[in-house]
Scaffold this active site. Structure first.
Site, PDB file in Angstrom:
ATOM      1  N   GLU A 331       0.802  -1.225   0.000  1.00 28.94           N
ATOM      2  CA  GLU A 331       0.000   0.000   0.000  1.00 28.94           C
ATOM      3  C   GLU A 331       0.838   1.280   0.000  1.00 28.94           C
ATOM      4  O   GLU A 331       0.514   2.234   0.705  1.00 28.94           O
ATOM      5  CB  GLU A 331      -0.917   0.009   1.231  1.00 28.94           C
ATOM      6  CG  GLU A 331      -1.885  -1.140   1.250  1.00 28.94           C
ATOM      7  CD  GLU A 331      -2.723  -1.200   2.528  1.00 28.94           C
ATOM      8  OE1 GLU A 331      -3.918  -1.507   2.411  1.00 28.94           O
ATOM      9  OE2 GLU A 331      -2.203  -0.931   3.621  1.00 28.94           O
TER      10      GLU A 331
HETATM   11  C1  TNX Z   1      -4.581  -3.869   4.664  1.00 26.04           C
HETATM   12  S1  TNX Z   1      -3.187  -6.154   3.845  1.00 26.04           S
HETATM   13  C2  TNX Z   1      -3.297  -3.690   5.140  1.00 26.04           C
HETATM   14  C3  TNX Z   1      -3.113  -3.283   6.534  1.00 26.04           C
HETATM   15  C4  TNX Z   1      -4.397  -3.140   7.273  1.00 26.04           C
HETATM   16  C5  TNX Z   1      -5.344  -4.243   6.862  1.00 26.04           C
HETATM   17  C6  TNX Z   1      -6.629  -4.264   7.616  1.00 26.04           C
HETATM   18  C7  TNX Z   1      -1.982  -5.243   3.919  1.00 26.04           C
HETATM   19  C8  TNX Z   1      -0.749  -5.760   3.399  1.00 26.04           C
HETATM   20  N1  TNX Z   1      -2.163  -4.011   4.454  1.00 26.04           N
HETATM   21  O1  TNX Z   1      -2.374  -2.075   6.571  1.00 26.04           O
HETATM   22  O2  TNX Z   1      -4.133  -3.227   8.635  1.00 26.04           O
HETATM   23  O3  TNX Z   1      -5.624  -4.077   5.490  1.00 26.04           O
HETATM   24  O4  TNX Z   1      -7.399  -5.382   7.301  1.00 26.04           O
END
Ligand code: TNX
Length: 519
Positions: A331
């Site tokens: 992300e």
């Molecule tokens: C996505 S999945 C994220 C996290 C959040 C999560 C909550 C991923 C690699 N990153 O930063 O905590 O969703 O479900």
């Protein structure tokens, strides 16, 4: 009917002794069958009626590297039975014998149970430990009560030959959004190791907080681990190096490898609050304890970024005996694509420089430098061209599909706590998929294993962890350990229902899923 269930649950390539259903002599049959184990065993040949009865005269035999595991077995069974169960060197009758011998697969074991004794054999202690977890489930739940129970304890007779489908079976705990104390982490290790999970990934940094002491950048935890750095302004806290090392040791005693993660180049707001030079304009951002993601990025063009990354990786590698070091990479919506590739080209090799295998969320697959890395797939798609490309160049994959394995998703719309962005995940949804076929463009031989992440935005303490992790974590454990041929919802459902009293005994407040008939 016990026999029907047993027949359904038999999953094996071995010539099986089909339990003869002669109803004339049922009382001798132990209450638990060889196949009633979670995760399902690879091969079982029951010999009903030929079980081994544990008595006050039973001894446990072991020597050398088998001793610590033998001691763990003795300590598990002493309080509930009230038997002395001494761990002794020599062989002899009336024994549970733990033996190391070559020739078994990694973490695999063979268990022979007959009226004269129990023999558990494996090549290394990890296989013996796996076999001990099986043995613990072959006696009724009361055997691990805290005080002696008056009853007979009989292991069911026959042979189990067991081995893992995948080398990597993981759970992840997010310490950044809400910190979890070492005692809570140890408790999680205790519970997950019963299901032959062998990796615990700790998500140690994020926008809200920084949870592991780094000596060369002390403000990371002085500021990023301060009170109020949890989501919503809760909590705070961090692991000292000694606490981390002690956790590593505690987990290793249970054959669980700790995988540390520092998330970069996104998810770094807490680091930038502590060290404003990690932003491109040098201005400290405000501390953030909301749940938003994707707004922070390290400054990819600044040299200090790589000094920071290298110091953190070096100190983390120094205190981590396990092979993997996870550098996040997910992300990074505020890092332009080209900058992301520049960053990974410099940082992925730093993990190698300090002797570890680079590991990251699947976004790192976009980088050619991810060729020898482990890639954690968290998507919901059934193909991933970038992961497939990295795999063709030698990468391996751990599967954590968000709509199947994310333990922070709600079970259903009524679940207190948890999130729902990847959907509701009831037990059957967590169970009914095949890691070997999830990604159609990635061959099964590239799959290192599976992992169930538990993000902590909505979690505070062990009560919350227990409720979201159990029983779903066991579904992921079975997908990781048991052969594909063993995959069977009705069998899993029955075994899970029978496990309930063990969690009650241990004070684990699991979700009483309406999909399961709980004993
Ligand atoms: C996505 S999945 C994220 C996290 C959040 C999560 C909550 C991923 C690699 N990153 O930063 O905590 O969703 O479900």
């Amino acid at each position: 009917m016990r026999l029907t269930r047993l027949a359904v649950a038999l999953v094996t390539a071995l010539p099986l002794v089909t339990a003869t259903a002669s109803a004339s002599r049922p009382p001798e049959r132990p209450a638990i069958a060889l196949t009633d184990v979670l995760p399902a065993v690879a091969e079982a040949s029951p010999a009903p009626g030929d079980g081994f009865r544990l008595t006050s005269g039973t001894v446990i035999t072991a020597s050398g590297a088998a001793l610590p595991v033998a001691t763990q077995l003795a300590e598990a069974l002493r309080p509930g039975t009230g038997f002395p169960l001494p761990v002794v060197a020599g062989g002899g009758a009336r024994a549970i014998a733990l033996e190391l011998e070559p020739g078994h697969p990694d973490e695999g074991y063979r268990l022979d149970i007959g009226p004269a004794g129990v023999a558990l054999r494996a090549t290394g202690p990890a296989g013996l430990f796996a076999g001990v977890q099986t043995l613990r489930q072959l006696l009724p739940p009361e055997v691990e009560s805290t005080s002696p129970q008056r009853r007979r304890w009989t292991f069911p007779g026959g042979t189990i030959v067991d081995r893992p489908r995948y080398a990597y079976r993981g759970a992840m705990l997010d310490l950044a959004r809400h910190f979890h104390e070492p005692a809570e982490i140890r408790r999680y290790v205790d519970q997950l190791s019963r299901f032959k999970i062998n990796h615990l990934h700790l998500h140690l940094s994020d926008d809200q907080g920084w949870r592991i002491r780094i000596d060369s950048w002390p403000r990371l935890t002085e500021v990023g681990g301060a009170p109020g750095t949890g989501v919503g302004g809760d909590g705070g806290g961090f692991l000292t190096k000694d606490e981390y090392r002690e956790l590593v040791r505690y987990a290793a005693d249970r054959f669980v490898t700790i995988v540390p993660e520092i998330d970069m180049p996104g998810h770094v707001n807490a680091a930038q609050v502590a060290y404003p030079e990690l932003t491109c304009d040098g201005v400290a951002p405000r501390p953030r304890t909301d749940m938003r993601v994707g707004y922070s990025s390290l400054c990819v063009s600044a040299d200090v970024t790589y000094r920071f990354a290298e110091d953190v990786i070096r100190e983390l590698a120094e205190m981590t005996p396990g092979p993997y070091l996870h550098i996040g990479g997910d992300e990074a919506m505020s890092t332009p694509h080209g900058s992301y590739l520049t960053f990974q080209k410099r940082v992925l090799p730093l993990v190698r420089k300090y002797g570890k295998i680079p590991y990251g969320w699947h976004e790192i697959a976009q980088s050619p430098s991810a060729a020898g890395a482990v890639i954690q797939f968290w998507g919901r798609e059934r193909t991933s061209p970038s992961v497939a490309t990295a795999v063709a160049a030698g990468a391996r994959v751990v599967l954590s599909p968000a709509n199947r394995s994310y333990l922070d998703m709600k079970y259903d719309m009524l679940t207190p706590g948890g999130l729902a962005w990847a959907g509701y995940i009831e037990v059957r949804t967590a169970y009914d998929w095949d890691p070997g076929r999830l990604l159609s463009d990635v061959p099964e031989k590239a799959i290192l294993g599976v992992e169930a992440p538990l993000w902590s935005e909505t979690l505070r303490d062990s009560t919350d962890i227990d409720f979201l992790a159990f029983p779903r974590l066991v579904a992921i454990a079975e997908l990781g350990w048991s052969p594909r041929a063993a995959h069977d919802w009705s069998s899993f459902r029955a075994r899970l229902g029978a496990y309930g009293p063990r969690w009650v005994r241990d004070g684990v407040g699991f979700h009483r899923s309406p999909q399961i008939n709980w004993s």
